[in-house]
Design a protein around this motif. Sequence first.
Motif, short mmCIF file in Angstrom:
data_model
loop_
_atom_site.label_atom_id
_atom_site.label_comp_id
_atom_site.label_asym_id
_atom_site.label_seq_id
_atom_site.Cartn_x
_atom_site.Cartn_y
_atom_site.Cartn_z
N ARG A 110 16.63 60.59 1.37
CA ARG A 110 15.84 60.03 1.34
C ARG A 110 14.53 60.41 1.34
O ARG A 110 13.58 61.19 1.72
N ASP A 251 18.11 60.69 10.57
CA ASP A 251 17.55 59.34 11.19
C ASP A 251 15.91 59.25 11.80
O ASP A 251 15.59 58.44 11.04
N ASP A 255 12.65 57.70 8.80
CA ASP A 255 12.05 56.46 9.00
C ASP A 255 10.42 56.71 9.13
O ASP A 255 9.69 56.09 9.06
MG MG Z 1 18.13 54.94 10.49
#
Ligand code: MG
Length: 360
Positions: A110, A251, A255
């Motif tokens: 990411r 996770d 964000d």
């Molecule tokens: Mg997530």
Amino acid sequence: MEYKIGVIRGDGIGPEIVNEAVKVLDAVSGKYGFTLKYTDIDMGGCSIDKYGVPLTDEAIDAAKASDAVLMGSIGGDAKTSSWYKLEPSKRPEAGLLAIRKELNLFANLRPSMLYDELKGACPLSEVTADKGFDMIIVRELTGGLYFGERYTKNSHGIETAVDTLSYDEVEIRRAAIKAFDIAMKRNRKVTLVDKANVLDSSRLWRKVTAKVAESYPDVDYDTMLVDNAAMQLVKDPAQFDVILTENMFGDILSDEAAMITGSIGMLPSASLNDTKFGLYEPSGGSAPDIAGKNVANPIATILSASMMLRYSLDQDEASDAIDAAVKQVLKDGYRTGDIMSDGCTKVNTDEMGNLIAGKL
Ligand code: MG
Ligand code: IPM
């Protein structure tokens, strides 16, 4: 060269943003002399509506038969959608977790970078925004809390819920190797984020990752506790290059890393296994509140398509061309509503796609 691309349009804004990515892919493939053959794959809420389950065996087979899968988003409004009246294992998100596991997609990449053009949208202080940042989070994706044993029991009228966090050294090592390999192509810095002051699993992450680091003497390797990392991300994000972390921390931190770029609608992601195959999706969710309105930002999906060309299809030039086209359109002042600022021209989802495809 012809590649087989599985396309999961999914729910919410998924179909709209995937349309724009396909438009851009078609523009670039023509120019760089390769062909993409698309196969639609159902997953998430739309699969529940059709088949009663969020992921069918046929869908898994279709994904496995592809060179790569491009995905929009899945899921709906948990407060209002009937999908969330089903038991947890039948809800849209269960389809996503299942496909990750079925395809062994253990490394989730990411990236989070601040575009010069979007500095105004960065919620951090001006000094911090001016410094800019460019990092990539490598999140372990098929282990840890999200895949451990879980149950809820009732004993003498008291309910207890148990989730298990477990990692073995094989799972850690392969994720760590991905992170160091990526660091070698970037600024050669890896920060392992964990909670080693409390968790045994984190202490194993430290042990195994330190060993992997020995094979990469050119990479500057350090560790950081996750609570501190959450703080450092808003205080001084420029210090990070590659962040390596386990599933749940990744996770949450991804964000946060997305938001500091100004909009989650800008960030792509790739989920990889140990072959060339990957599943590519925007970091953001299905945004049911704006679904079908042609206002969602398609850039994260377009950049996910670019990552797909780079990591799974080795079409680096085509990928560079997409990244450059996105930058140019931003430079020209075009913005979707989420990244709109004074003096810019506001465009819809499809207009943004047309503009980017038009630069190719
Ligand atoms: Mg997530
Ligand atoms: C993500 C999402 C998923 C995850 C959910 C939808 C299961 O939040 O990709 O980050 O937690 O992995």
